[in-house]
Design a protein around this motif. Sequence first.
Motif, PDB file in Angstrom:
ATOM      1  N   VAL A 124      56.399 -60.676  57.551  1.00 25.97           N
ATOM      2  CA  VAL A 124      55.895 -62.048  57.521  1.00 25.97           C
ATOM      3  C   VAL A 124      54.538 -62.078  56.810  1.00 25.97           C
ATOM      4  O   VAL A 124      53.642 -61.301  57.153  1.00 25.97           O
ATOM      5  CB  VAL A 124      55.741 -62.617  58.956  1.00 25.97           C
ATOM      6  N   PRO A 125      54.369 -62.949  55.806  1.00 27.29           N
ATOM      7  CA  PRO A 125      53.095 -63.031  55.083  1.00 27.29           C
ATOM      8  C   PRO A 125      51.914 -63.285  56.029  1.00 27.29           C
ATOM      9  O   PRO A 125      52.027 -64.061  56.979  1.00 27.29           O
ATOM     10  CB  PRO A 125      53.300 -64.232  54.144  1.00 27.29           C
ATOM     11  N   ARG A 126      50.827 -62.604  55.766  1.00 27.94           N
ATOM     12  CA  ARG A 126      49.556 -62.733  56.498  1.00 27.94           C
ATOM     13  C   ARG A 126      49.576 -62.071  57.882  1.00 27.94           C
ATOM     14  O   ARG A 126      48.566 -62.059  58.574  1.00 27.94           O
ATOM     15  CB  ARG A 126      49.130 -64.211  56.668  1.00 27.94           C
ATOM     16  N   LEU A 127      50.750 -61.559  58.307  1.00 27.33           N
ATOM     17  CA  LEU A 127      50.806 -60.890  59.610  1.00 27.33           C
ATOM     18  C   LEU A 127      50.533 -59.405  59.369  1.00 27.33           C
ATOM     19  O   LEU A 127      51.451 -58.605  59.180  1.00 27.33           O
ATOM     20  CB  LEU A 127      52.167 -61.113  60.283  1.00 27.33           C
ATOM     21  N   GLY A 128      49.252 -59.057  59.347  1.00 29.35           N
ATOM     22  CA  GLY A 128      48.841 -57.691  59.044  1.00 29.35           C
ATOM     23  C   GLY A 128      49.023 -56.747  60.222  1.00 29.35           C
ATOM     24  O   GLY A 128      49.494 -57.133  61.298  1.00 29.35           O
ATOM     25  N   ALA A 129      48.602 -55.495  60.009  1.00 31.98           N
ATOM     26  CA  ALA A 129      48.806 -54.444  61.013  1.00 31.98           C
ATOM     27  C   ALA A 129      48.130 -54.788  62.338  1.00 31.98           C
ATOM     28  O   ALA A 129      48.699 -54.581  63.418  1.00 31.98           O
ATOM     29  CB  ALA A 129      48.287 -53.118  60.482  1.00 31.98           C
ATOM     30  N   LYS A 130      46.888 -55.307  62.294  1.00 40.22           N
ATOM     31  CA  LYS A 130      46.162 -55.623  63.531  1.00 40.22           C
ATOM     32  C   LYS A 130      46.835 -56.771  64.273  1.00 40.22           C
ATOM     33  O   LYS A 130      47.023 -56.718  65.492  1.00 40.22           O
ATOM     34  CB  LYS A 130      44.700 -55.976  63.212  1.00 40.22           C
ATOM     35  N   SER A 131      47.204 -57.809  63.539  1.00 35.56           N
ATOM     36  CA  SER A 131      47.876 -58.950  64.165  1.00 35.56           C
ATOM     37  C   SER A 131      49.203 -58.513  64.771  1.00 35.56           C
ATOM     38  O   SER A 131      49.561 -58.928  65.875  1.00 35.56           O
ATOM     39  CB  SER A 131      48.123 -60.068  63.137  1.00 35.56           C
ATOM     40  N   TYR A 132      49.935 -57.663  64.058  1.00 33.58           N
ATOM     41  CA  TYR A 132      51.223 -57.166  64.548  1.00 33.58           C
ATOM     42  C   TYR A 132      51.029 -56.396  65.859  1.00 33.58           C
ATOM     43  O   TYR A 132      51.751 -56.607  66.833  1.00 33.58           O
ATOM     44  CB  TYR A 132      51.867 -56.261  63.499  1.00 33.58           C
ATOM     45  N   GLU A 133      50.019 -55.540  65.879  1.00 29.29           N
ATOM     46  CA  GLU A 133      49.731 -54.758  67.089  1.00 29.29           C
ATOM     47  C   GLU A 133      49.438 -55.684  68.273  1.00 29.29           C
ATOM     48  O   GLU A 133      49.916 -55.448  69.388  1.00 29.29           O
ATOM     49  CB  GLU A 133      48.518 -53.850  66.836  1.00 29.29           C
ATOM     50  N   GLN A 134      48.661 -56.721  68.033  1.00 26.21           N
ATOM     51  CA  GLN A 134      48.247 -57.621  69.116  1.00 26.21           C
ATOM     52  C   GLN A 134      49.395 -58.481  69.637  1.00 26.21           C
ATOM     53  O   GLN A 134      49.513 -58.729  70.831  1.00 26.21           O
ATOM     54  CB  GLN A 134      47.118 -58.542  68.633  1.00 26.21           C
ATOM     55  N   CYS A 135      50.249 -58.967  68.731  1.00 28.08           N
ATOM     56  CA  CYS A 135      51.231 -59.985  69.123  1.00 28.08           C
ATOM     57  C   CYS A 135      52.599 -59.444  69.512  1.00 28.08           C
ATOM     58  O   CYS A 135      53.308 -60.070  70.312  1.00 28.08           O
ATOM     59  CB  CYS A 135      51.404 -61.004  67.997  1.00 28.08           C
ATOM     60  N   ILE A 136      52.971 -58.289  68.971  1.00 28.09           N
ATOM     61  CA  ILE A 136      54.385 -57.910  69.011  1.00 28.09           C
ATOM     62  C   ILE A 136      54.918 -57.710  70.423  1.00 28.09           C
ATOM     63  O   ILE A 136      56.099 -57.993  70.700  1.00 28.09           O
ATOM     64  CB  ILE A 136      54.628 -56.651  68.136  1.00 28.09           C
TER      65      ILE A 136
END
Length: 740
Positions: free
Chosen positions: A546-558
């Motif tokens: 998903v565009p703009r969903l970087g590694a840090k965001s992925y770690e936090q939300c997944i």
Amino acid sequence: MDTNQAGPAAEEALARQEQETITQAIAKELGISVKQVRTTVGLLDEGNTIPFIARYRKEMTGELDENVLRDIEERLSYLRNLGDRKKDVLRSIEEQGKLTQELQEQILKAVKLQEVEDLYRPFRQKRKTRASVAKEKGLEPLADWVMEQRRQGQPLEEAAKYIDAEKGVESAELALQGAMDIIAENIADDPTIRSWVRQYTASQGILVSEAKDAEQESVYENYYNYREPVHKMPPHRILAINRGERENVLKVGIEVTADKIHAFILRKLVKGPSPVKELLEAVTEDAYKRLIAPSVEREVRGEMTEKGETQAISIFSGNLRSLLLQPPVKGRNVLGVDPAYRTGCKLAVVDDTGKLLEVAVTYPTPPNNKKREAAAKFKELIAKYGIQLIVIGNGTGSRETEQFTAEVIAEIGDPGLAYLIVNEAGASVYSASKLAQEEFPDLDVAERSAASIARRVQDPLAELVKIDPKAIGVGQYQHDVSQKHLEESLKGVVESAVNHVGVDVNTASASLLSYVAGVNATIAKNIVKFREENGKFTTRKQLQKVPRLGAKSYEQCIGFLRIPGGDNTLDRTPIHPESYPVVDRLFRELGLDVASLGSKEVAEQLQAQDAAELAVKLDVGVPTLRDILESLQRPGRDPREELPLPIFRTDVLKIEDLVPGMEMQGTVRNVIDFGAFVDIGIKNDGLVHISQLSGSYVKHPMDVVSVGDNVTVWVLGVDLKKGRVSLTMRPPSGNDGGAK
């Protein structure tokens, strides 16, 4: 103070020292270990979110819960801002060439912003004052002479030396008055004096409230001639009086014994007998009355307001969380009704997934009273779509609509058909929003509102997150508080609730997704767009595309995003992908197959495990393993399902039907400082006063009940004229009763 001269290494060391001081202060204040605070601060500084830290970093924080983590975050922000302000103040005083070692130490030791501002007050640039004018006239040396309090010399004789017509000092009396103005301002600027007067006013002052027009009728009549000690005033009363003052109905002030304040200041000022003693007594009275009292009163009332606002925000936040976490009513087709008089009742049918099937309008209420046609339409929709629940908004015309609905249900005679009244607060706000227009472009505002009302019972959280939290009326005086602080707090509550429940990434709206930890509005829209363009997500890993969903965001939300029916069973659990290898080791250790998850046998086997013993074998922290075991026992579990469903009704109760002692079932609609409002099925909610919530002492109603609780109550009294009902949760028999 200029750390730049000492070089980057010294500056870094100073920053570390400041951080350690802050860490120790927070640990002491919150009663937790320095290590816990230090670790949490480190995690926050790395960009981790509160929900992520609370759920997936328990070993690191010592299992601190969300509330404590938010307290740490709030205090960290305050103390860092305090540190920045200290630096600004020190720099400003130093530039004036007035910074002493003693003053620097006092500023550095200050633990409150108010203390720093008190110390800075004498050095702050002021607008033109009587004292500044006197200084311009060269009268500061005369003020110093008075403060020396010599045993010899007469004030007027000394003042005569400063007569200067060109400067506007035309007499000794004027010169002396100017010197006294300078002394008065110095007294008013003295941080020790201000601090003592503020504390004395807060502890000994009496808040006095009077009517500006005693003949005027208003909701503030209780405060037309009102007195109460400042330190005893409850938060809701503070905000009520503030509102009355703001609406120009009340005149409010603080009364305090000035003599004791004068005596304190004089003890600080007077060194002994001298010719200027009477002058100092006069200047003390002037300094307090003209300069100190007005500003200290503003400060004390500001502190009172802050106390009231903090409590009001806390109440709203607690109620909102309870409302958001109401159990979803699943598996039913619902008929939503937005009641009205002149414009008719808007109807919206939604299926068990919330999909809109049909809209209509009927006119069963005054002035139209087309009950026969309306009943026919209701029966048609109920039969056509197999409706099992009718949901009515509690707005204008709701009780007439409720009466009509009960009659229709009685005529149909289906025992599986019931109705429910829901709080429609915020529905009109949502209906007129851009979001609602995008969701229902072909509906008018009222029809959208009916659809929203229907969906509120199917999934309260998913529907309510579309509305500005401030528009959901479950608080007290929420419109009177700092909207910025309210917004921050409510955002945190919604975020907490959403992440507690988890989100189905294949059905969630962008509004719901935007509250998931690590996901902002842009990423939320991108997730929805990606889903629309590529079809449903089948694995959590796909979200990395998903565009703009970087590694840090992925770690936090997944961990908070669920994929029911996906390729990997673990993707529908709260287990974070970083722990999937632990699950693999667990399955091998216990001889389990992922395909057998959800069975009773596996659940019992998992429940029987000793987490501490197993954690050693699997090389994982006990808290993480405990959460994994719990998640695997009931994969896909919705934590809201453990709560009781709302009370469904089939018939209407009138206030005239009530008699004292009658036992009833009700639903808590709102909890406030002095009690709880309970829906017992009549037009207005009944009030259970705090004294009637339990047979034992209740510190606050929220300790006993929450919004959405189903409770057993007994009627205490009925006021037909005012339409008010007082209730009790203390059963007549004396046995324990209450929330169920």
